[in-house]
Design a protein around this motif. Structure first.
Motif, mmCIF file in Angstrom:
data_model
loop_
_atom_site.group_PDB
_atom_site.id
_atom_site.type_symbol
_atom_site.label_atom_id
_atom_site.label_comp_id
_atom_site.label_asym_id
_atom_site.label_seq_id
_atom_site.Cartn_x
_atom_site.Cartn_y
_atom_site.Cartn_z
ATOM 1 N N ILE A 140 4.905 -1.036 4.225
ATOM 2 C CA ILE A 140 5.954 -0.680 3.176
ATOM 3 C C ILE A 140 6.830 -1.936 2.817
ATOM 4 C CG2 ILE A 140 7.833 0.809 2.414
ATOM 5 C CD1 ILE A 140 6.552 2.817 4.625
ATOM 6 N N ILE A 141 6.712 -2.461 1.776
ATOM 7 C CA ILE A 141 7.688 -3.721 1.397
ATOM 8 C C ILE A 141 8.727 -3.416 0.312
ATOM 9 C CG2 ILE A 141 7.353 -5.924 0.197
ATOM 10 C CD1 ILE A 141 4.459 -6.275 0.672
ATOM 11 N N ASN A 142 9.838 -3.421 0.730
ATOM 12 C CA ASN A 142 11.162 -3.201 0.089
ATOM 13 C C ASN A 142 10.862 -1.873 -0.561
ATOM 14 O OD1 ASN A 142 11.708 -5.586 0.378
ATOM 15 N ND2 ASN A 142 12.107 -6.474 -1.614
ATOM 16 N N GLY A 143 10.569 -0.868 0.513
ATOM 17 C CA GLY A 143 10.574 0.552 -0.020
ATOM 18 C C GLY A 143 8.974 0.817 -0.726
ATOM 19 N N PHE A 144 8.197 0.117 -1.037
ATOM 20 C CA PHE A 144 7.093 0.488 -1.626
ATOM 21 C C PHE A 144 5.928 0.285 -0.642
ATOM 22 C CE2 PHE A 144 10.062 -0.553 -5.196
ATOM 23 C CZ PHE A 144 10.226 0.514 -5.814
ATOM 24 N N GLU A 145 5.145 1.406 -0.526
ATOM 25 C CA GLU A 145 4.111 1.371 0.256
ATOM 26 C C GLU A 145 2.772 0.864 -0.572
ATOM 27 O OE1 GLU A 145 2.009 4.608 2.741
ATOM 28 O OE2 GLU A 145 1.042 4.980 0.929
ATOM 29 N N ILE A 146 2.243 -0.536 0.303
ATOM 30 C CA ILE A 146 1.237 -1.240 -0.261
ATOM 31 C C ILE A 146 -0.245 -0.332 -0.192
ATOM 32 C CG2 ILE A 146 -0.035 -3.345 -0.213
ATOM 33 C CD1 ILE A 146 2.969 -3.290 -1.519
ATOM 34 N N ALA A 147 -0.289 0.035 1.272
ATOM 35 C CA ALA A 147 -1.470 0.475 1.903
ATOM 36 C C ALA A 147 -1.510 0.984 3.305
ATOM 37 C CB ALA A 147 -2.665 -0.492 1.535
ATOM 38 N N VAL A 148 -2.348 1.797 3.481
ATOM 39 C CA VAL A 148 -2.716 2.130 5.031
ATOM 40 C C VAL A 148 -3.725 1.445 5.384
ATOM 41 C CG1 VAL A 148 -3.051 3.900 6.574
ATOM 42 C CG2 VAL A 148 -1.662 4.327 4.586
ATOM 43 N N PHE A 149 -3.566 0.807 6.535
ATOM 44 C CA PHE A 149 -4.489 0.006 7.246
ATOM 45 C C PHE A 149 -4.858 0.433 8.666
ATOM 46 C CE2 PHE A 149 -1.781 -2.632 4.346
ATOM 47 C CZ PHE A 149 -2.813 -3.467 3.695
#
Length: 259
Positions: free
Chosen positions: A15-24
């Protein structure tokens, strides 16, 4: 009969600055290094100081990152995702066309093949998680003094991100470093090496045709099948000196298909 422990993998949300990029799918070791390495490899940061803070919550399966600069989530999510092959599947936002726009690697350093084979053996002997489980990938940086830094993960690309993150946090310069990996060198693996600027990448297994094409374009030396007294140099950057045997074929064409 000897029984090894099972390798671990966990779903972890970035999660970058409150936004989820992906699940790894990640192994829960050196997650801070992975965060730095993945964010650098994917172009979210240019250096370690671009990250203000990292909060890793293993119990909740999340990594929260605060960047010092504005994060344009619309620009990120408008880019096409490319899901990487192999175990511990990841996601990259760079296409092969994007990677061709990376800077060409410049380095005048060359290495004897016997040295690379020796370091590959040391890498294997010091890969603790692999020795414990038999089911881990590893990535290793070799510096000018011959010292090794090793990171491991269920996914080969995750392991490379971890070692790149280590290098970024230590502010290492890539020009005289060697990157070794246990995994196949595919185009996304090559792109990670190219983004950091490694002049040499070696593997115990093969490289794909796409990776070799990119390596030649970006002036990166790629060596496969580093085992015993064996090696295949796929490129012709002149950074590997064959001092093992005159009969050993160091270079071969793979224009006809993948290795």
């Amino acid at each position: 009969m000897n029984h090894k422990g099972c390798p671990d993998e966990y779903p972890i949300s970035l999660i970058i600055n409150g936004f989820e990029i992906a699940v790894f799918q990640l192994t829960k070791y050196d997650l801070e290094d992975w965060t730095y390495g993945y964010l650098f490899s994917e172009g979210f940061i240019q250096e370690a100081s671009d990250i203000e803070s990292i909060l890793i919550n293993e119990e909740m399966g999340s990594i929260h990152v605060s960047l010092s600069s504005h994060f344009d989530e619309e620009q990120v999510f408008s880019k096409k995702k490319h899901y990487t092959a192999g175990c511990g599947r990841g996601v990259t936002f760079f296409s092969m066309t994007d990677v061709k726009n990376f800077d060409r690697v410049a380095s005048d350093k060359s290495y004897q093949l016997s040295y690379l084979l020796k370091k590959r053996s040391e890498f294997a002997q010091n890969s603790d998680l692999y020795l414990e489980t038999g089911g881990m990938h590893g990535a290793c940086i070799i510096d000018e003094e011959g010292m090794l830094a090793i990171r491991e993960d269920i996914g080969r690309h995750n392991a490379v991100d971890k070692i790149i993150g280590y290098a970024i946090r230590k502010r290492l310069q890539p020009e005289r470093l060697i990157l070794l990996t246990t995994g196949r060198v595919s185009y996304e693996m090559l792109s990670k090496a190219a983004k950091f600027g490694f002049p040499v990448i070696g593997s115990r297994t093969a490289a794909t045709k796409q990776a070799v094409q990119l390596a030649k374009f970006l002036n990166i030396e790629v060596i496969g099948y580093l085992r015993g007294k064996m090696a295949t140099v796929y490129t012709s950057a002149g950074r590997v000196i064959n001092d093992v045997t005159a009969e050993l074929p160091l270079e071969r064409s793979i224009e006809g298909g993948n290795s």
